[in-house]
Each structure stands twice: as C-alpha cells, then as structure tokens.
Design a protein around this motif. Structure first.
Motif: not given
Length: 505
Positions: A151-178
């Motif tokens: 994940v590089p430095h990014h701005s809202a003007d570039d291509a971006f992922i969907t909100d669903e994709a972000l939520e999925y990734g954050l859920a996996v991150c939460s499990v990994n942290a636990l």
C-alpha cells in the motif's frame, strides 16, 4: 583576389563574429586607420573575416545582448554589418569579452532549463508507470518472481478499492492481531481447553444434524451403555466388571453396576442443557462386553489411509503431486481422500479411532494433512471425517483451537524423486536452499499483509467512511502461500519427515 598583408588583415576579437577587431599596427599608426580597417574587414565581401561576421550571427548576438540589457539598437549601429562610416561605432559597442561572457551565461541558463525539463519528464513517466503497474513490490517465489502488493502513498484521485474490500481486509487484520497475542502460548501448549468447558462433541452433533450423515453403529445417535467390560483407561489402570456410558458423542459416565437412575441422570447432564432427541428411559442401546477390553481409541499420527487406498492401483494413488515442483504446501489431503478405501474398516478394527492422514514424502512441501475420524460418515464426504467438524471457528472459540497440519519432508525420499524428475534438489544443500527461498517468499507476503493493515487502519482513522478511496489495493492474499503464512502466524502445526539426525537439527 589580391592577398592582404598580414599587418593590415583584421582579426576578430571573438571566434563568433564580434564587431570589434584588432590588427597589427606599425608604430605611429593612427586610430582612424584602425577604424577604416575594421570597416573594411567587417563589410567587405569575401574578406578573411566574412564567415565569422555573417549577418545572421551578428543579429543573433545583438538579440542576446538586448535581452540581457547590455546593448541597444541605438548604440550597436553595426548590427547590419554596415556602420555607415561612423567613426564612433567602436566606442558605442560592448567589448567582445563582455559579449563572450554574456553568451556563455545564456548557454548555461539554457542548459539548466533543459536538464530540469528532462528530470521532470522522467519523474512523470515513472509516476504513470507505477500507477499502471498497480504499485507492486516483488518477492522471490517458486519459479521466479512472485508479486505481493503493498500500500503506497495514495490520494483519493487515484484508483481505489471498494468499501466492502476495505471492510474485509480490516476484519482479517483484526483476527490476525488477536492471534498474535494468543497463538504463541497456544502453539506451545496445544491451546487452552474449551472455555467454558462445553461438554459437547461438535463433530458428533454436526453429523446428527445432517439427515444422511448420522453416525454408523448407533441407533439414531441414541446413548450406548457397555456393561461388564474390562477397562484400560490409558494411564495404566485396569478396572474389571465396569460399565461405560456413551451419550452425545461423549463418555458420560464410568462405574460398576450403573443403575437406571444413574444412567438417565448422566445422559441429561451430558446434554449440557440442550434438548434431548430421545427418551433416556427407552432409547438406550445396551452391549454386554462379557469381560472384553474397552480402552480409549488409539491415535495414528502418521497415516496415508485414503490416499494410498487398497488395492494400491497406480490409478488410485493420490498421496504425492509429482509434476513440475517440489514445493506444494497449498495442496490438501482432504481433496484426495477416498472414503471408500477398505483400509478405514481395517484400521478401525485395530482400535485406531483417529488418524493424521498425510500427503506423501516425495515433495519437500507436500501439503496440508487431514485429522480424521475412522468411523466413516454415510455421506462418503471426506470433509465429514475432519476432527474439527462443527467446531466454532472463532479465535476465542468455545470449542478450543481449530488446528491445521502441514506435511514436509527432507533427506533421501525427496532427493531421489527430484533426481528422477530432473528437478532440484539432488542434495541436502539444495533442500536447504529451497526451504529458505519458499519461507522467505511467505514471510514477504506476511509483511505485506501487516503493512496493508497499518495503512488501511490509518486511512480509516483519517478519512472515516471515505477511507476506501485512499487505499490503492485489496488486502494481499496468495493461495500458493496461504498455508505457509498460516504456519508463520501459528495456526498450523508442522510435521517433517526426516531420515538422519542432521535433518532434524
């Protein structure tokens, strides 16, 4: 054309056609003759200084001087190559040394602008190339380079992922942290027991909930009471004339001469508050052991039942993927187990109730094993053999830790197979290198995942509901390395087939 004597031939003071000239003058010569010679040398067609003093060059340098504020059309009267016989022309022109300095300064400024333009163009091209390439960083993988997105430095003007994709990734991150907090201790101890202790058999309940998957050998899952058995408890004790009650897939009670009331109470207690699907006083299957031995089931920690099925025909052997690689941790034994293998009945008749069904030892990394119960379900579905079947999949699961197992091998077996296939390794040196390279590729993916989690969490804190517009790539995953990453995170137990002590060390 008559030659001009050297003493009277004008020499330009600049190699680029400056209008001020000098010549060799005999003693006593006047300045007027100097002006006359200068006028002759500059304006005469065919003179020796004509190619240097062309009008185009003179106009160009006049233009340079005008831009620098060092000359004007009113003072440099000889810009057209004809000073009209003006004797004062020399005194009004800028000296040649100053014009040479001005020209050099102009060239330096022009060169600097050109260099800056090239640098800007290269930077712009690199930025566009990085955008089109998807911003990938590279790690070493099997058979060459394997890309893991970061994940590089990014701005809202570039291509971006969907909100669903972000939520999925954050859920996996939460499990990994636990898991990072709980897995180190779980790996050493095997994990805590079910908390609170649920007194249930998840696999048994799952099979009973499936109409075609009811456990064989029971009367619709009803309790079994074994009377008059010689019990070996597995820790050195032997008890003759003992009754053993089985209910809800658990050993509900052990004792001598159990009464009907004791049996019914134990059955209700084993339900742990769950509704009964049978009547304790009527639906109990009794077996008279007649003094025969009853013991805990044996566990085979290294088995190939189902992947080396009888009668061992070449067309049915499924234990090794011998094709173009010696590294295949992504394979799974559950995809190859033949539940109809007669070996299951033979193994069960010898008292083995649980087996670790492993891939073979031909590959360095052969794939994931299957912890299996030997009592075959009526569905003939390999997944229904899984000892983890029906367990809560949560990190802090009430049923305990859901382990996975991975098979690797080193030494003579993979060396011999690889040599026949024309692959690496043919030595233990090659074995060590391939292990290191593949584990390093898995670690690169693990780091990319952790970096993504940090960047995505930062975007969420900074931009809230619009955070997905500031994340350029999805959570990085690769099925080829998923098992190894899980191993590095402490979710997988490893079994390695070795031959010599140095293989283990």
């Amino acid at each position: 054309m008559p030659a001009v004597p050297e003493s009277n031939s004008p020499r330009p003071s600049s190699l680029h056609g400056a209008s001020v000239t000098t010549s060799k003058q005999p003693p006593g010569s006047s300045s007027s003759s100097n002006s006359s010679n200068s006028s002759q040398g500059d304006g005469a067609a065919g003179g020796p200084g004509a190619f240097r003093n062309s009008r185009r060059r003179r106009r160009h340098h006049h233009h340079i001087l005008m831009r620098l504020g060092q000359g004007s059309s009113s003072t440099d009267t000889d810009c057209d190559g004809d000073d009209g016989g003006n004797a004062d022309a020399k005194s009004t022109r800028v000296p040649g040394s100053r014009r040479r300095a001005a020209y050099a300064s102009t060239l330096a400024v022009s060169t600097t602008y050109r260099v800056l333009a090239v640098v800007v163009a290269v930077y712009a091209f690199a930025h566009v190339a990085a955008t089109l390439s998807g911003r990938w960083s590279w790690g070493i993988g099997t058979g060459g380079a394997t890309g893991f997105p970061h994940v590089p430095h990014h701005s809202a003007d570039d291509a971006f992922i969907t909100d669903e994709a972000l939520e999925y990734g954050l859920a996996v991150c939460s499990v990994n942290a636990l898991k990072a907090k709980t897995n180190p201790a779980s790996y050493r101890t095997g994990g805590p027991p079910p908390q609170p202790k649920t007194r249930r058999n998840p696999r048994y309940e799952f099979l009973l909930s499936t109409p075609l998957a009811k456990a064989a050998g029971t009367k619709n899952g009803h309790p079994i009471l074994i009377r008059n058995a010689t019990v070996w408890d597995g820790v050195g004790n032997i008890a003759a004339g003992t009754d053993v009650l089985l209910a809800h897939g658990l050993i509900a009670k052990i004792g001598r001469g159990l009464t009907r009331q004791e049996v019914e109470t134990a059955i209700r207690d084993s339900a742990a508050g769950r509704p009964l699907t049978f009547s304790p006083d009527n639906d109990i299957e009794e077996i008279d052991a007649g003094g025969r031995v009853v013991s805990p089931g044996l566990v085979d920690q290294h088995s190939h039942v189902g992947v080396f099925p009888l009668p061992m025909l070449a067309s049915s052997l499924e234990s090794n993927e011998m094709s173009t690689t010696m590294l295949a941790p992504q394979l799974r034994a559950v995809d190859a187990v033949n539940v109809l293998d007669p070996s299951f009945d033979l193994v069960l008749s010898g008292g083995v109730t649980t087996s670790m069904i492993l891939p073979g030892s031909a590959l360095l990394m052969g794939g994931e094993a299957l912890g299996a119960k030997m009592l075959r379900p009526r569905t003939n579905e390999p997944a229904h053999l899984d000892v983890n079947l029906g367990m809560d999949a949560g990190v802090a699961a009430a049923d305990g830790k859901r382990w996975r197992w991975l098979k690797m091998a080193c030494g003579e077996n993979p060396k011999g197979v690889a040599s026949k296939l024309g692959l690496m390794p043919s030595s233990r040196m090659g074995t060590g290198w391939l292990f290191r390279r593949h584990f390093e590729a898995a670690r690169a993916l693990l780091r990319a995942q952790d970096d993504w989690c940090v960047s995505a969490a930062s975007a969420r804190r900074a931009h809230g509901a619009d955070a997905h517009r500031y994340v350029a790539a999805r959570y990085p995953e690769d099925l080829a390395f998923e098992s190894l990453v899980a191993l590095l995170r402490g979710d997988v137990r490893l079994q390695v087939h070795c031959y010599d002590p140095q293989d283990i060390e």
